[in-house]
Every structure is written in structure tokens, then in C-alpha cells.
Design an enzyme around this catalytic site. Structure first.
Site, PDB file in Angstrom:
ATOM      1  N   PRO A  92       0.830  -1.216   0.000  1.00 37.44           N
ATOM      2  CA  PRO A  92       0.000   0.000   0.000  1.00 37.44           C
ATOM      3  C   PRO A  92       0.861   1.260   0.000  1.00 37.44           C
ATOM      4  CG  PRO A  92       0.153  -0.868   2.214  1.00 37.44           C
ATOM      5  CD  PRO A  92       0.898  -1.841   1.315  1.00 37.44           C
ATOM      6  N   CYS A  93       0.246   2.363  -0.355  1.00 42.18           N
ATOM      7  CA  CYS A  93       0.889   3.671  -0.328  1.00 42.18           C
ATOM      8  C   CYS A  93       1.359   3.953   1.098  1.00 42.18           C
ATOM      9  CB  CYS A  93      -0.117   4.726  -0.782  1.00 42.18           C
ATOM     10  SG  CYS A  93       0.524   6.398  -0.857  1.00 42.18           S
ATOM     11  N   PRO A  94       2.537   4.434   1.312  1.00 40.16           N
ATOM     12  CA  PRO A  94       3.565   4.918   0.399  1.00 40.16           C
ATOM     13  C   PRO A  94       4.684   3.911   0.147  1.00 40.16           C
ATOM     14  CG  PRO A  94       4.098   5.693   2.571  1.00 40.16           C
ATOM     15  CD  PRO A  94       2.820   4.855   2.698  1.00 40.16           C
ATOM     16  N   ASP A 105      -0.549  -0.470  -6.465  1.00 41.15           N
ATOM     17  CA  ASP A 105      -1.239   0.632  -5.794  1.00 41.15           C
ATOM     18  C   ASP A 105      -1.502   1.757  -6.795  1.00 41.15           C
ATOM     19  OD1 ASP A 105      -2.230   2.506  -4.036  1.00 41.15           O
ATOM     20  OD2 ASP A 105      -0.268   3.002  -3.193  1.00 41.15           O
TER      21      ASP A 105
END
Length: 97
Positions: free
Chosen positions: A28-30, A55
Site C-alpha cells: 500500500p501507499c507509500p 497501488d
């Protein structure tokens, strides 16, 4: 730079398949951006990095990073829900702060 849904036009001066690959699929981000930045710090100037991410936020993040840091984004593709980016490492002294 334009995106293509399948394949970008190959430029003969780059060995796309020989690029150092960072597999950030499922992160997932980041996390994809952080993995990419770590790899760029370890590569020699001129080296090619291939980031693979799932993502959707990576599309914005990678482009913003490249614009702000001066790291060239040479190619970007979307394939079957995966985002592929090819960046060229620059000498640390030539990056924008």
C-alpha cells in the site's frame, strides 16, 4: 510523457529488460515509493530501475517524485492492473533538493 495501456514505444538506447527491478506489488501507499527511493540510492548513476506496483496512488506518487527530485521517468505503462515505471538513476549531486 504519455501512458499507454499496453506497451510504450521502445527507445533503442535503453535495455528495458535489464533494468534493476523493484517488485512492490501488493504494497500500500507509500511503500512502493519508499522501496523505489531505497533502490535509487543504491544504484549507480545512469542505471535503469523498473518499479512494478499495484497501488493506483503510485501513478501520482512516482510522477511527483520524479518532477521534484529531477530523476527522469523514462517510461510508464499499465498492464493488467499493474503499474510499471522505468526511471534512470542520476548522480546524487545532480538531484534537485
Amino acid at each position: 510523457m504519455t501512458d499507454t495501456p499496453n506497451k510504450a514505444t521502445d527507445t533503442p538506447e535503453f535495455a528495458w529488460e535489464a533494468a534493476y527491478r523493484v517488485d512492490a506489488r501488493g504494497l500500500p501507499c507509500p511503500q512502493p515509493l519508499l522501496a523505489m527511493r531505497r533502490a535509487l540510492k543504491q544504484l549507480a548513476p545512469g542505471a535503469l530501475l523498473h518499479l512494478v506496483a499495484t497501488d493506483p496512488a503510485s501513478q501520482r506518487d512516482v510522477r511527483s517524485f520524479c518532477t521534484l527530485s529531477g530523476v527522469p521517468l523514462l517510461r510508464a505503462e499499465t498492464r493488467e492492473g499493474e503499474f510499471h515505471y522505468w526511471l534512470q538513476c542520476v548522480a546524487s549531486g545532480t538531484r534537485k533538493s
